[in-house]
Design a protein around this motif. Structure first.
Motif, mmCIF file in Angstrom:
data_model
loop_
_atom_site.group_PDB
_atom_site.id
_atom_site.type_symbol
_atom_site.label_atom_id
_atom_site.label_comp_id
_atom_site.label_asym_id
_atom_site.label_seq_id
_atom_site.Cartn_x
_atom_site.Cartn_y
_atom_site.Cartn_z
ATOM 1 N N ILE A 1 1.239 -1.235 0.217
ATOM 2 C CA ILE A 1 0.165 0.034 0.144
ATOM 3 C C ILE A 1 0.646 1.249 0.142
ATOM 4 N N LYS A 2 0.968 2.095 -0.655
ATOM 5 C CA LYS A 2 1.868 2.855 -1.036
ATOM 6 C C LYS A 2 1.089 4.806 -0.728
ATOM 7 N N LEU A 3 2.075 5.046 0.470
ATOM 8 C CA LEU A 3 2.193 5.974 0.910
ATOM 9 C C LEU A 3 1.902 7.056 -0.052
ATOM 10 N N TYR A 4 1.183 8.399 -0.353
ATOM 11 C CA TYR A 4 1.606 9.451 -1.416
ATOM 12 C C TYR A 4 0.955 10.393 -0.503
ATOM 13 N N MET A 5 0.379 11.060 0.692
ATOM 14 C CA MET A 5 0.835 11.970 0.675
ATOM 15 C C MET A 5 1.148 12.324 2.456
ATOM 16 N N GLN A 6 1.085 13.000 2.953
ATOM 17 C CA GLN A 6 1.263 12.804 4.293
ATOM 18 C C GLN A 6 1.539 14.449 4.806
ATOM 19 N N ASN A 7 0.596 14.819 5.725
ATOM 20 C CA ASN A 7 0.789 16.153 6.641
ATOM 21 C C ASN A 7 0.614 15.995 8.349
ATOM 22 N N LYS A 8 2.268 16.636 8.346
ATOM 23 C CA LYS A 8 2.406 16.253 9.378
ATOM 24 C C LYS A 8 1.942 17.395 10.800
ATOM 25 N N THR A 9 1.521 17.244 11.919
ATOM 26 C CA THR A 9 0.815 17.919 12.183
ATOM 27 C C THR A 9 1.058 18.587 14.256
ATOM 28 N N ALA A 10 1.592 19.224 14.826
ATOM 29 C CA ALA A 10 1.980 19.482 16.315
ATOM 30 C C ALA A 10 1.711 18.256 17.030
ATOM 31 N N ASN A 11 0.325 17.585 16.741
ATOM 32 C CA ASN A 11 -0.228 16.327 17.966
ATOM 33 C C ASN A 11 -0.260 15.389 16.761
ATOM 34 N N GLY A 12 0.212 15.439 15.328
ATOM 35 C CA GLY A 12 0.367 13.714 15.333
ATOM 36 C C GLY A 12 0.645 14.272 13.839
ATOM 37 N N THR A 13 0.118 12.987 12.845
ATOM 38 C CA THR A 13 0.202 12.789 11.427
ATOM 39 C C THR A 13 -1.232 12.152 10.725
ATOM 40 N N ASN A 14 -1.539 12.967 8.894
ATOM 41 C CA ASN A 14 -2.790 12.912 8.334
ATOM 42 C C ASN A 14 -1.634 11.772 6.987
ATOM 43 N N ASN A 15 -2.063 10.602 7.073
ATOM 44 C CA ASN A 15 -1.435 9.911 5.834
ATOM 45 C C ASN A 15 -2.506 8.726 4.857
ATOM 46 N N TYR A 16 -1.918 9.465 3.985
ATOM 47 C CA TYR A 16 -2.945 8.810 2.743
ATOM 48 C C TYR A 16 -1.883 8.125 1.762
ATOM 49 N N PHE A 17 -3.043 6.913 1.513
ATOM 50 C CA PHE A 17 -2.467 5.562 1.211
ATOM 51 C C PHE A 17 -3.264 5.464 -0.284
ATOM 52 N N TYR A 18 -2.853 4.612 -0.945
ATOM 53 C CA TYR A 18 -4.003 4.446 -2.195
ATOM 54 C C TYR A 18 -3.005 2.557 -2.929
ATOM 55 N N TYR A 19 -3.513 2.532 -3.174
ATOM 56 C CA TYR A 19 -3.531 0.770 -3.345
ATOM 57 C C TYR A 19 -4.269 0.139 -4.864
ATOM 58 N N LYS A 20 -4.128 -0.209 -5.576
ATOM 59 C CA LYS A 20 -4.553 -0.592 -7.423
ATOM 60 C C LYS A 20 -6.112 -1.715 -7.056
ATOM 61 N N HIS A 21 -7.098 -1.940 -7.159
ATOM 62 C CA HIS A 21 -8.245 -2.590 -6.471
ATOM 63 C C HIS A 21 -8.213 -3.794 -7.774
ATOM 64 N N GLU A 22 -8.587 -5.022 -7.897
ATOM 65 C CA GLU A 22 -8.233 -5.997 -8.426
ATOM 66 C C GLU A 22 -8.539 -5.393 -9.409
ATOM 67 N N SER B 1 3.599 9.365 -4.482
ATOM 68 C CA SER B 1 4.180 8.670 -3.682
ATOM 69 C C SER B 1 5.462 8.885 -3.928
ATOM 70 N N GLN B 2 5.721 8.779 -5.703
ATOM 71 C CA GLN B 2 7.283 9.164 -5.931
ATOM 72 C C GLN B 2 8.351 10.089 -5.421
ATOM 73 N N ARG B 3 7.513 11.204 -4.887
ATOM 74 C CA ARG B 3 7.981 12.420 -4.400
ATOM 75 C C ARG B 3 8.380 11.857 -3.090
ATOM 76 N N ILE B 4 7.227 11.385 -2.146
ATOM 77 C CA ILE B 4 6.933 10.864 -0.918
ATOM 78 C C ILE B 4 9.353 10.234 -0.680
ATOM 79 N N LYS B 5 8.638 8.965 -1.666
ATOM 80 C CA LYS B 5 9.997 8.192 -1.796
ATOM 81 C C LYS B 5 11.103 8.951 -1.960
ATOM 82 N N ASP B 6 11.603 9.793 -2.498
ATOM 83 C CA ASP B 6 11.971 11.111 -3.326
ATOM 84 C C ASP B 6 12.497 11.710 -2.471
ATOM 85 N N ASN B 7 12.169 12.018 -1.299
ATOM 86 C CA ASN B 7 12.358 12.944 -0.576
ATOM 87 C C ASN B 7 13.050 12.155 0.949
ATOM 88 N N GLY B 8 12.740 10.967 0.765
ATOM 89 C CA GLY B 8 12.774 10.165 1.763
ATOM 90 C C GLY B 8 12.129 10.099 3.230
#
Length: 451
Positions: free
Chosen positions: A65-86, A444-451
């Motif tokens: 499942i690929k992480l494609y976006m993440q919003n970091k906040t002072a009290n946590g994180t919002n994590n957005y994932f995607y995957y290819k449906h069958e 998702s590639q941008r997150i991967k490239d940015n570490g």
């Protein structure tokens, strides 16, 4: 709807990992059909957000499942994932991690201790109990947006009989206003409650300042760090659509704008036609209002040749360049806070057909400007279809003109590169799915490239 087995595998595995690593947690709201299904994001309170985040990302990677976006906040994180449906389309999973319920991730509304001490087992995972969940549902939208959500009102009126709920509300608001607020809820005086939202917000801010300590100062430093990170690193997306009239630009743009909250930060979306329009229309600046439009036999706009017009054309073009460059100010915040910016046509369309925008200058010069000066969208999509389909959709343009325009696009795309071609001959859903997959893969590639 999220495919059951993928969501279930992710959540069940995550529950087990959190318990195995002695991280206290609970799910907040919308948990009745979990772990098999959710119609929304899944909100977690966790006692250790750093460890919890690492475990979540590691497990998602194992499940492809690929992480494609993440919003970091002072009290946590919002994590957005995607995957290819069958079936081939992309499915989204949103998981939010938080250590407390807070206004702007900084001002505590419901403390970590209060949440941890009020959890219960539901099925095979932990959830927050009804009283504390009701306090969250009351105060978070009220303090943040100035509203009491309709879907929570009936539940709030039922739970005010609960002594724990009353005690906590009075503890947060003080005896006098706490009792008044409970009475408002009892009789359904929602407008009065919403009218007091600034007063309620102020009480939470004062409460935070009175209890200021080293830990809260540390959270404030994290808050500043997240702001700096967002300014530095874009986590949202800007896209533009180009193509011959009838290729589906307007319909597809409308879909992404209206459904952006399914894939991006809710409420963070902007749409533009051609340029940002930070600067006013050029007609207001150089007095060309009422200028007669000249069309050739194919219906294309024609710019008359003269020295005077040539000077005007370059003045216009440099004016547009300024707007493209400084117009980023209109959408910078959106693209740096997980939002979506959509352009129906962009600077590239100046090269294709500058007459459409009321000017004509040297194309070689425009290509140079496009490559080295103009801020580019993250992704530029060229929408096209076979000639007969385009003619059926836009019969105002004859077939010869459509073929001519397609050749111009083909030539310029080969010169420029980095343009994604999308065939829109098929059904609308397929076209949207193809574009969405390109967007999510890029992110998702941008997150991967940015570490």
């Amino acid at each position: 709807m999220i495919q059951k087995n993928i969501l279930s595998h992710l959540l069940l595995g995550y529950f087990q990992l959190l318990e195995r690593h002695s991280i206290a947690y609970c799910v907040i709201g919308n948990y009745e059909k979990l772990p098999e299904y959710t119609s929304n994001d899944v909100d977690f309170w966790v006692s250790d957000k750093e460890k919890a985040e690492k475990l979540l990302l590691s497990l998602a990677k194992e499940l492809t499942i690929k992480l494609y976006m993440q919003n970091k906040t002072a009290n946590g994180t919002n994590n957005y994932f995607y995957y290819k449906h069958e079936e081939g389309n992309c499915q989204i999973i949103k998981i939010d991690l938080m250590t407390e319920t807070a206004y702007k991730s900084l001002v505590p509304l419901v403390s970590s201790t209060l949440i941890q001490n009020n959890r219960k087992k539901y099925k095979n995972f932990y959830v927050v109990n009804e009283e504390i969940e009701a306090i969250m549902h009351l105060f978070y939208p009220l303090v943040t947006f100035g509203i009491v959500k309709n879907k929570y009102r009936e539940k709030l009126q039922k739970i005010i009989k609960n002594q724990t709920f009353k005690t906590e509300v009075i503890g947060l608001m003080g005896t006098a206003y706490g009792d008044e607020l409970i009475d408002y809820i009892r009789v359904g005086e929602w407008e009065k409650i919403e009218k007091d939202f600034k007063k309620i917000r102020g009480k939470f801010i004062v409460r935070m300042l009175k209890n200021l300590n080293v830990k809260r100062l540390g959270i404030f430093m994290i808050f500043l760090k997240t702001i700096f990170t967002r300014i530095k690193n874009k986590n949202g997306l800007s896209i533009s659509f180009t193509g011959i009239d009838g290729a589906g630009k307007t319909s597809i743009k409308k879909y992404f704008v209206e459904n952006s909250s399914l894939f991006f930060t809710s409420g963070r979306v902007k749409e533009f036609y051609w340029r940002p329009f930070l600067l006013p229309r050029v007609s207001k600046m150089i007095g060309s209002q009422g200028q007669k439009e000249i069309l050739d036999t194919s219906g294309r706009r024609v710019i008359e040749k003269s020295i005077k017009n040539s000077v005007k054309n370059y003045i216009k073009y440099f004016y547009y360049i300024l707007d493209f460059v400084f117009g980023k100010l209109k959408y910078f915040v959106v693209t740096h806070t997980g939002g979506l910016v959509v352009f129906d046509r962009y600077h590239f369309d100046n090269i294709i057909y500058p007459e459409r925008f009321g000017f004509k200058v040297n194309k070689v010069f425009m290509r140079f400007v496009d490559k080295w000066i103009i801020p580019q969208p993250d992704l530029l999509f060229y929408l096209t279809a076979n000639t007969e389909t385009l003619y059926e959709r836009k019969y105002e343009i004859d077939i010869d003109e459509i073929n001519k325009q397609k050749e111009i696009y083909k030539d310029e795309i080969e010169k420029r590169g980095k343009i994604i071609t999308v065939q829109t001959d098929g059904d609308f859903k397929t076209s949207v799915s193809d574009i969405l997959e390109q967007c999510l893969f890029y992110m998702s590639q941008r997150i991967k490239d940015n570490g």
